[in-house]
Design a protein around this motif. Structure first.
Motif, PDB file in Angstrom:
ATOM      1  N   ARG A   1      95.580  35.127  29.617  1.00 42.81           N
ATOM      2  CA  ARG A   1      96.016  34.444  30.759  1.00 42.81           C
ATOM      3  C   ARG A   1      96.543  35.551  31.778  1.00 42.81           C
ATOM      4  NH1 ARG A   1     100.686  32.613  32.965  1.00 42.81           N
ATOM      5  NH2 ARG A   1     101.740  33.415  31.201  1.00 42.81           N
ATOM      6  N   ALA A   2      97.795  36.283  31.130  1.00 48.65           N
ATOM      7  CA  ALA A   2      98.437  37.193  31.862  1.00 48.65           C
ATOM      8  C   ALA A   2      97.616  38.406  32.404  1.00 48.65           C
ATOM      9  CB  ALA A   2      99.747  37.661  30.975  1.00 48.65           C
ATOM     10  N   ALA A   3      96.737  38.838  31.687  1.00 44.36           N
ATOM     11  CA  ALA A   3      95.823  39.883  32.203  1.00 44.36           C
ATOM     12  C   ALA A   3      95.028  39.282  33.495  1.00 44.36           C
ATOM     13  CB  ALA A   3      95.039  40.445  31.179  1.00 44.36           C
ATOM     14  N   ALA A   4      94.530  38.155  33.200  1.00 42.59           N
ATOM     15  CA  ALA A   4      93.555  37.562  34.157  1.00 42.59           C
ATOM     16  C   ALA A   4      94.555  37.156  35.602  1.00 42.59           C
ATOM     17  CB  ALA A   4      92.997  36.257  33.908  1.00 42.59           C
ATOM     18  N   ILE A   5      95.497  36.913  35.391  1.00 47.08           N
ATOM     19  CA  ILE A   5      96.643  36.526  36.703  1.00 47.08           C
ATOM     20  C   ILE A   5      96.794  37.896  37.128  1.00 47.08           C
ATOM     21  CG2 ILE A   5      98.847  36.149  37.160  1.00 47.08           C
ATOM     22  CD1 ILE A   5      98.779  33.736  35.326  1.00 47.08           C
ATOM     23  N   LEU A   6      97.204  39.077  36.463  1.00 49.18           N
ATOM     24  CA  LEU A   6      97.349  40.412  37.115  1.00 49.18           C
ATOM     25  C   LEU A   6      96.278  40.920  37.893  1.00 49.18           C
ATOM     26  CD1 LEU A   6      99.312  42.955  37.198  1.00 49.18           C
ATOM     27  CD2 LEU A   6      98.286  43.776  35.203  1.00 49.18           C
ATOM     28  N   THR A   7      95.075  40.842  37.278  1.00 46.49           N
ATOM     29  CA  THR A   7      93.956  41.424  37.688  1.00 46.49           C
ATOM     30  C   THR A   7      92.862  40.692  38.769  1.00 46.49           C
ATOM     31  OG1 THR A   7      92.368  40.855  35.594  1.00 46.49           O
ATOM     32  CG2 THR A   7      93.474  43.043  35.750  1.00 46.49           C
ATOM     33  N   GLY A   8      93.184  39.076  38.526  1.00 49.91           N
ATOM     34  CA  GLY A   8      92.466  38.245  39.199  1.00 49.91           C
ATOM     35  C   GLY A   8      91.055  37.928  38.477  1.00 49.91           C
ATOM     36  N   ALA A   9      90.796  38.458  37.482  1.00 44.01           N
ATOM     37  CA  ALA A   9      89.695  37.960  36.627  1.00 44.01           C
ATOM     38  C   ALA A   9      89.722  36.415  36.275  1.00 44.01           C
ATOM     39  CB  ALA A   9      89.654  38.693  35.199  1.00 44.01           C
ATOM     40  N   ALA A  10      88.246  36.085  36.017  1.00 48.40           N
ATOM     41  CA  ALA A  10      88.031  34.551  35.501  1.00 48.40           C
ATOM     42  C   ALA A  10      88.293  34.527  34.173  1.00 48.40           C
ATOM     43  CB  ALA A  10      86.691  34.129  35.957  1.00 48.40           C
ATOM     44  N   PRO A  11      88.570  33.215  33.744  1.00 45.08           N
ATOM     45  CA  PRO A  11      88.725  32.911  32.058  1.00 45.08           C
ATOM     46  C   PRO A  11      87.404  33.454  31.554  1.00 45.08           C
ATOM     47  CG  PRO A  11      89.633  31.077  33.436  1.00 45.08           C
ATOM     48  CD  PRO A  11      89.101  32.116  34.376  1.00 45.08           C
ATOM     49  N   ASP A  12      87.318  34.070  30.291  1.00 44.28           N
ATOM     50  CA  ASP A  12      86.153  34.576  29.712  1.00 44.28           C
ATOM     51  C   ASP A  12      85.993  33.472  28.768  1.00 44.28           C
ATOM     52  OD1 ASP A  12      84.398  35.681  27.437  1.00 44.28           O
ATOM     53  OD2 ASP A  12      84.956  37.457  28.668  1.00 44.28           O
ATOM     54  N   PRO A  13      84.479  32.946  28.746  1.00 46.04           N
ATOM     55  CA  PRO A  13      84.065  31.820  28.088  1.00 46.04           C
ATOM     56  C   PRO A  13      83.992  32.019  26.688  1.00 46.04           C
ATOM     57  CG  PRO A  13      82.386  32.337  29.944  1.00 46.04           C
ATOM     58  CD  PRO A  13      83.453  33.521  29.968  1.00 46.04           C
ATOM     59  N   ARG A  14      84.225  33.161  26.233  1.00 45.19           N
ATOM     60  CA  ARG A  14      84.302  33.412  24.817  1.00 45.19           C
ATOM     61  C   ARG A  14      85.646  32.993  24.169  1.00 45.19           C
ATOM     62  NH1 ARG A  14      82.407  39.552  24.712  1.00 45.19           N
ATOM     63  NH2 ARG A  14      83.711  39.461  26.965  1.00 45.19           N
ATOM     64  N   LEU A  15      86.483  32.367  25.228  1.00 44.69           N
ATOM     65  CA  LEU A  15      87.863  31.852  24.638  1.00 44.69           C
ATOM     66  C   LEU A  15      87.955  30.542  24.516  1.00 44.69           C
ATOM     67  CD1 LEU A  15      90.138  33.689  27.657  1.00 44.69           C
ATOM     68  CD2 LEU A  15      89.871  34.373  25.072  1.00 44.69           C
ATOM     69  N   GLY A  16      86.497  30.031  24.689  1.00 46.34           N
ATOM     70  CA  GLY A  16      86.286  28.466  24.837  1.00 46.34           C
ATOM     71  C   GLY A  16      86.754  27.859  23.317  1.00 46.34           C
ATOM     72  N   GLU A  17      86.405  28.350  22.321  1.00 45.71           N
ATOM     73  CA  GLU A  17      86.468  28.008  20.870  1.00 45.71           C
ATOM     74  C   GLU A  17      88.139  27.754  20.573  1.00 45.71           C
ATOM     75  OE1 GLU A  17      85.070  27.946  16.404  1.00 45.71           O
ATOM     76  OE2 GLU A  17      84.801  29.860  17.734  1.00 45.71           O
ATOM     77  N   ALA A  18      88.915  28.869  21.089  1.00 50.80           N
ATOM     78  CA  ALA A  18      90.199  28.903  20.914  1.00 50.80           C
ATOM     79  C   ALA A  18      90.780  27.860  21.560  1.00 50.80           C
ATOM     80  CB  ALA A  18      90.706  30.350  21.039  1.00 50.80           C
ATOM     81  N   ILE A  19      90.368  27.643  22.903  1.00 52.49           N
ATOM     82  CA  ILE A  19      90.942  26.798  23.651  1.00 52.49           C
ATOM     83  C   ILE A  19      90.833  25.357  23.084  1.00 52.49           C
ATOM     84  CG2 ILE A  19      90.737  25.603  25.830  1.00 52.49           C
ATOM     85  CD1 ILE A  19      92.244  28.033  26.378  1.00 52.49           C
ATOM     86  N   ALA A  20      89.689  25.023  22.687  1.00 49.87           N
ATOM     87  CA  ALA A  20      89.546  23.762  22.010  1.00 49.87           C
ATOM     88  C   ALA A  20      90.547  23.522  20.819  1.00 49.87           C
ATOM     89  CB  ALA A  20      87.943  23.907  21.554  1.00 49.87           C
ATOM     90  N   HIS A  21      90.475  24.556  20.122  1.00 52.13           N
ATOM     91  CA  HIS A  21      91.616  24.446  18.774  1.00 52.13           C
ATOM     92  C   HIS A  21      93.084  24.048  19.394  1.00 52.13           C
ATOM     93  CE1 HIS A  21      93.594  25.325  15.167  1.00 52.13           C
ATOM     94  NE2 HIS A  21      94.694  26.094  15.707  1.00 52.13           N
ATOM     95  N   LEU A  22      93.450  24.946  20.558  1.00 56.29           N
ATOM     96  CA  LEU A  22      94.864  24.690  21.155  1.00 56.29           C
ATOM     97  C   LEU A  22      94.803  23.106  21.539  1.00 56.29           C
ATOM     98  CD1 LEU A  22      97.487  26.043  22.089  1.00 56.29           C
ATOM     99  CD2 LEU A  22      96.320  26.522  24.121  1.00 56.29           C
TER     100      LEU A  22
END
Length: 328
Positions: A252-273
């Protein structure tokens, strides 16, 4: 109030180190407002309490990594201690002590003058030999305005072939570890935030993040099984340890710094959260590390944690904002 509003109100009824981050990350408060709240970290609550425990020479507990007089018997019986200088500095960074304050500037100068690493006796701001320690030293140094570029260059040159880091490299390890990698990544990101980074540091951050993303933040690459069940349990403070929420908050912090979109590969960890959210809208502290501390900042395992909840809510808000932007 809605559940989310009640949870935010609960977070605001807390230490200044939490309140200012809630204002910035969950309420979109104007920068002067959250900065005014952040300034209280030096004089009130946990930040002031930790600063009051500082030694006259700028250190904590008389040592860089270990407290003065610490012996192996305590480690065996009670666990690694967390009261020495490196862990106190990291906690002040997490609390948000203003790096431009006179107290912060005096602290980092005193540490530079008086603190030496237990291994080798190197001056504190020159770094140690171990990747986890050096990653956190880079994060703390960059945050507090120290030139840590020599340590960054060393870390960039110590990547393993799979793109990450392992503090057991010196003992022959050729595979990266989740914990070593997140410690270095956080340091590289803080360095990039402070200085813009270098081509080598930005490339090192890219490959380290790819190492975690290729594994869904918690799975073994070969079998797909969880690399460690504790990666799915929430911890605070992390010290050198890893869990998926720590990794998600980094992305999240890296994306805010660089303007990158959330990577879809984070999806499983997001679902767990999401699945770990309690009915009352909070998240629990699942476990905490053994060992000597100055004081606790959570109510204990099994109880709702403001630190875990703050991070979970800002990660999910960032993820949802990214999804909303991508909707046709």
């Amino acid at each position: 109030m809605t559940c989310a509003a009640e949870t935010v109100a609960w977070l605001l009824d807390a230490d200044p180190s939490i309140r200012w981050q809630v204002m910035r990350d969950l309420q979109d408060a104007p920068e002067p407002a959250w900065r005014a709240e952040r300034s209280k970290v030096e004089t009130a609550g946990w930040g002031a309490r930790l600063l009051a425990l500082q030694d006259a020479d700028g250190q904590w507990a008389g040592g860089a990594f270990l407290p003065a007089g610490f012996g192996p018997d305590e480690w065996r019986e009670h666990g690694q201690p967390w009261t020495a200088t490196t862990f106190a500095l990291s906690q002040l960074r997490e609390f948000g002590l203003d790096p431009c304050s006179d107290r912060a500037r005096r602290t980092v100068a005193l540490i530079g003058a008086h603190s030496r690493w237990d291994e080798g006796g190197q001056p504190f701001w020159q770094g140690e030999v171990e990747e986890c320690i050096n990653g956190r030293t880079v994060a703390d140094g960059a945050y507090f305005g120290i030139d840590v570029s020599p340590i960054v260059a060393r870390l960039a040159g110590l990547r393993l072939e799979d793109g990450g880091w392992n503090c057991e490299r010196i003992n022959g390890s050729v595979r990266s570890s989740f914990a070593s990698t997140i410690n270095v990544l956080e340091g590289l990101l803080e360095f990039e935030r402070a200085t813009g980074g270098t081509p080598a540091s930005r490339e090192a951050r890219r490959t380290g993040e790819a190492y975690l993303l290729e594994r869904g933040l918690f799975r073994r690459l070969g079998t797909g099984a969880p690399a460690d069940e504790r990666f799915l349990r929430f911890l605070h403070p992390h010290r050198w340890r890893y869990d998926v929420l720590r990794a998600l908050d980094h992305f999240r912090a890296a994306a805010i710094l660089t303007g990158a979109a959330p990577d879809p590969r984070l999806g499983e960890a997001i679902a767990h959260l999401r699945a770990r959210r309690r009915d009352d809208g909070t998240w629990p502290l699942d476990w905490r590390l053994a060992g000597r501390v100055w004081f606790e900042t959570d109510d204990g395992p099994g109880r709702p944690s403001r630190w875990v909840t703050l991070r979970a809510m800002r990660v999910l808000r960032w993820w949802q904002d990214g999804a909303d932007r991508n909707d046709p």
